[in-house]
Enzyme design. Structure first.
Site, PDB file in Angstrom:
ATOM      1  N   SER A   1       0.639  -1.544  -0.016  1.00  8.54           N
ATOM      2  CA  SER A   1       0.027   0.009  -0.042  1.00  8.54           C
ATOM      3  C   SER A   1       1.098   1.635  -0.198  1.00  8.54           C
ATOM      4  O   SER A   1       0.373   2.620  -0.579  1.00  8.54           O
ATOM      5  CB  SER A   1      -0.681   0.345   1.150  1.00  8.54           C
ATOM      6  OG  SER A   1      -1.796  -1.179   1.225  1.00  8.54           O
TER       7      SER A   1
ATOM      8  N   LYS B   1      -9.813  -4.325  11.628  1.00  6.69           N
ATOM      9  CA  LYS B   1     -11.204  -4.430  10.258  1.00  6.69           C
ATOM     10  C   LYS B   1     -12.510  -3.914  11.199  1.00  6.69           C
ATOM     11  O   LYS B   1     -13.559  -2.701  10.792  1.00  6.69           O
ATOM     12  CB  LYS B   1     -11.507  -5.400   9.137  1.00  6.69           C
ATOM     13  CG  LYS B   1     -10.411  -4.932   8.184  1.00  6.69           C
ATOM     14  CD  LYS B   1     -10.245  -5.335   7.486  1.00  6.69           C
ATOM     15  CE  LYS B   1      -9.820  -5.712   5.511  1.00  6.69           C
ATOM     16  NZ  LYS B   1      -9.941  -6.022   4.454  1.00  6.69           N
TER      17      LYS B   1
ATOM     18  N   GLY C   1     -14.617 -15.859   4.462  1.00  6.01           N
ATOM     19  CA  GLY C   1     -14.144 -14.829   5.262  1.00  6.01           C
ATOM     20  C   GLY C   1     -14.734 -13.105   5.267  1.00  6.01           C
ATOM     21  O   GLY C   1     -15.621 -12.399   4.275  1.00  6.01           O
TER      22      GLY C   1
END
EC number: 1.1.1.25
Length: 284
Positions: A22, A71, A131
């Site tokens: 990222s 998350k 998932g």
């Protein structure tokens, strides 16, 4: 890259995260769009999450991305959630809007944007796995008007998967079909009438195994996608291409979910074609 007193920070927060690509993507985007920003990776312990979120306001950051295991854990510390983040129950992007912290999940949007000349509206989809990545694709497909979704998981995972699908139906009115991966005849029958087949499991990361039996026959118009990008061509994608089907790996999803986050932070479009070239050179 110019760093000065006006440089704004963005970061990816997870554990582990030092391997993340990222920073490569976002720093290229800051440079290409002449945005005075810098993007770093923060590997933190769970006990530091509250302080990390507070730092978004404190340092007037653009925001953060989140990966495992934060998350879901981040949600109580945010001011607001987007529709897709609420449906998925997980956030991968936090945007700082004048001190208001808003949680988004750009994974599903990123996935559908990376599919060449394909829109999910009115289409039938098969999803292997249930998932975090599968949930984001599932929720986004429903928001985008998919007509039918069949989720295939191993029979031992059926009971664990059902409550989430029931909750999704309560929230959206959309019924997702849940099937056992071991029932090959059912898998074949559903594949025969589908438009999109997605592997959202980790099977294939070792470069050896495929999540479906190789004697399955694919209709020629079926688009096949894998969320895995290393290896660049998984056994699943190799098998699909050997039948003449178009097949897409997970690198595009990674790029386009980042592009969605970048636009939310900066209001600018990420130059995805330019960055895609650099990414494929790096990972192919």
């Amino acid at each position: 890259m110019k760093l000065d007193g006006y440089t704004r920070l963005a970061a990816v927060v997870a554990n582990p995260i030092k391997h993340s690509i990222s920073p490569f993507i976002h720093n290229r985007a800051f440079e290409a769009t002449a945005t005075n920003g810098a993007y770093v990776a923060w590997e933190i312990e769970a006990s530091d999450l509250v302080e990390t979120v507070a730092n978004i306001r404190r340092y007037q950051m653009f925001g953060i991305n989140l990966s495992m295991p934060y998350k879901e854990q981040v949600i109580p510390y945010l001011d607001k959630l987007s529709d897709e983040a609420r449906l998925i129950g997980a956030v991968n992007t936090v945007v700082n809007e004048n001190g208001n912290l808003i949680g988004y999940n750009t994974d599903g949007k990123g996935f559908f944007k990376c599919l060449p000349s394909f829109t999910i509206s009115g289409k039938k989809m098969i999803l292997l796995g249930a998932g975090g990545a599968a949930k984001s694709i599932l929720a986004q497909a429903i928001l985008d008007g998919v007509s039918q979704i069949s989720v295939f998981v191993r029979s031992v995972s059926m009971e664990k998967t059902r409550p989430y699908l029931d909750k999704l139906q309560e929230q959206t009115g959309f019924k997702v079909d849940l099937c056992a991966l071991e029932y090959v005849s059912e898998l074949q029958a559903r594949i025969a009438e589908s438009d999109l087949l997605v592997n959202a499991t980790s099977v294939g990361m070792d470069g050896q195994f495929s999540p479906v039996p190789e004697n399955i026959v694919l209709p020629e118009t079926l688009l096949v996608a894998d969320i895995i990008y290393q290896p660049f061509e998984t056994p699943f994608l190799k098998w699909a291409r050997s039948q003449g089907n178009p097949a897409v790996n997970g690198l595009g999803m990674l790029l386009y979910q980042a592009a969605e986050a970048f636009q939310l932070w900066t209001g600018k479009e990420m130059p995805t074609e330019e960055i895609w070239q650099s990414l494929t050179e790096k990972y192919q």
